[in-house]
Design an enzyme around this catalytic site. Structure first.
Site, short mmCIF file in Angstrom:
data_model
loop_
_atom_site.label_atom_id
_atom_site.label_comp_id
_atom_site.label_asym_id
_atom_site.label_seq_id
_atom_site.Cartn_x
_atom_site.Cartn_y
_atom_site.Cartn_z
N TYR A 166 0.84 -1.23 0.10
CA TYR A 166 0.05 -0.12 0.02
C TYR A 166 0.81 1.17 0.02
CZ TYR A 166 -3.62 3.34 1.43
OH TYR A 166 -4.51 4.32 1.69
N LYS A 170 1.42 5.03 -2.50
CA LYS A 170 1.18 6.19 -1.95
C LYS A 170 2.28 7.36 -1.70
CE LYS A 170 -3.07 5.39 -1.44
NZ LYS A 170 -4.20 6.26 -2.33
#
Length: 309
Positions: A166, A170
């Site tokens: 993740y 980002k």
């Protein structure tokens, strides 16, 4: 510097991930502000339900509300969605793009595969990067001086156990936004990067189902926010480059600003000083908690055949 005001009234706003969470909350807030709203997502049923909610927020009969089902993790899919959303406006592309598409599937890195790592980048980076690519090509071609808002995460400032599929995407969104914030001065297109923390959404509930126990432990004191609050902060911060939602977000933003455009010279040095003193202590506490979990984690790995007896 960006304009200190942005009035959404009469603007055509295009939102990915618009059927739920922050995307839907932004769509509702923009509708209430008098904007035309186009929401894009994959699930048609959720889209229809979301559009009904947006309709209830209508401020005047002239507003145009539409929903579109397209995959936005490719340039072609994103371009098709933008083309469809432009048709009710005579082919003119939207004035503002709010890129909220994405998902989080936490887990340990040693459990991942090549496929899951690629999927993580699709969900966290490509789902926004390719829409930005298609959007800005259309904006530049048509001479539209609008704005692009990326929705990253506070986990684009730092990371910890559980977020190996993740956080990289980002962080990549920040790198892209930093580049485009400079490049798009050439075209009069404003770029913004929202970095919210935990949001209490259905997606967050789904994420927690398979989240490692140690990650849940580290997050148990985390103060999250409702998507409506996050949406309000994003719209109010639409003149800033980095948009952070709460105190800890401001501290991480100021502490890792580098050469980024500052939000406030009067306050950022204070947030930065707090971060200089407090963040290393906080990080040490995180690592200590993870270390205490080592024996349990080894049992977990043995049960899955990932660690030899």
């Amino acid at each position: 510097m960006f304009s200190r005001k942005w009035d959404a009234k009469g603007k055509h706003c295009f939102l990915t991930g618009g059927s739920s969470g922050a995307g839907l909350a932004l769509a509702l807030a923009l509708a209430k502000a008098g904007a035309h709203v186009s929401i894009v997502a994959r699930n048609q049923e959720r889209l229809r339900n979301a559009l009904e909610e947006v309709e209830k927020a209508r401020k005047n009969p002239e507003q145009v509300f539409r929903c579109y089902s397209f995959p936005v993790n490719t340039e072609d899919g994103s371009a098709a969605a933008i083309k469809a959303a432009s048709e009710p406006f005579g082919g003119r592309c939207p004035d503002a793009f709010f890129l909220c598409a994405g998902a989080s599937r936490p887990g340990f890195f040693v459990e991942q595969s090549e496929e899951s790592i690629k999927q993580g980048m699709e969900q966290t980076y490509y789902a926004q990067a390719f829409t930005a690519l298609a959007a800005t090509k259309a904006m530049v071609k048509q001479g539209i001086k609008g704005k692009v808002v990326f929705c990253s995460s506070i986990l684009g400032y730092f990371s910890m156990v559980g977020y190996s599929t993740y956080s990289p995407g980002k962080f990549a969104l920040r790198g892209l936004a930093e580049t485009l914030q400079s490049e798009f001065v050439l075209y009069g297109i404003e770029v913004h990067l929202a970095m919210p923390g935990t949001m209490y959404t259905k997606g967050y509930e789904e994420e927690n189902v398979g989240k490692p126990k140690i990650t849940l432990k580290l997050e148990e004191t985390d103060d999250g926010a409702k998507p409506e609050y996050v949406a309000d902060v994003i719209l109010k911060g639409a003149f800033e480059f980095h948009i952070t939602v709460d105190f800890i977000g401001h501290v991480f933003r100021a502490s890792s600003a580098g050469a980024s455009v500052r939000n406030s010279y009067a306050f950022d040095w204070i947030y930065g000083l707090i971060g200089y003193v407090a963040l290393p202590v906080w990080r040490k506490s995180i690592d200590t908690t993870v270390t205490k979990h080592q024996a349990e984690h080894q049992r977990y790995l043995r049960e899955r055949g990932l660690l030899s007896s």
